[in-house]
Scaffold this active site. Structure first.
Site: not given
Length: 160
Positions: A84-85
């Site tokens: 997700e980062t």
């Protein structure tokens, strides 16, 4: 309470996250974009370090140590934090000035475990549109073996 993720008032000559951005491997040309919020407390706590940053491709590493589940292997949620980062940062770069990315879907398949070393995540753009950005993120171990595959879709919105 003091921690290394919350900037001290007046720290870094008006750029409160300068040390965090530098430690996380964020290129100097991206510092202004992240000036107000750094890389995020969770990403910093997990030891994520960026190696490449761009909308089409983004690469970062994360240590297994400190991010394991009780069985001693890299936690499945840690895979998703890395994915997700990477996907969100890549979508944010694609969004450009005056716009931002908001994650709307993420899913992963875990292929094998890792109990030590560094994990490398590589996000590759699948679709970069006006309102949606989708990236495939592949996590590998130090031998290049695939640990997991994730897909993240971000909604691109105008900032208020």
């Amino acid at each position: 309470m003091d921690d290394k993720f919350t900037p001290a008032p007046g720290a870094d000559d008006g750029h409160p996250f300068l040390a965090e951005l530098t430690e996380a491997g964020v290129p100097a040309e991206m510092h202004e974009w992240l000036r107000g919020h750094g890389i995020g407390r969770l990403a910093a706590k997990m030891g994520i370090v960026f190696r490449e940053m761009g909308a089409e491709r983004m690469v970062a590493t994360m240590p297994v140590d400190g991010n394991q589940q009780v069985a001693g292997i890299l936690h499945g949620g840690a895979h998703l934090v890395l994915a997700e980062t990477l996907g969100s940062f890549a979508a944010g770069i694609h969004a450009g000035p005056g716009r931002h990315a908001v994650g709307i879907e993420i899913g992963a398949t875990h292929h094998r475990s890792a109990s030590s070393g560094l994990v490398t995540g590589t996000a590759t753009a699948i679709h970069l549109g006006r309102t949606l950005a989708t990236h495939e993120v592949v996590m590998t171990d130090e031998e290049g073996r695939r640990l997991s595959t994730a897909r993240i879709t971000n909604l691109i919105r105008d900032s208020r």
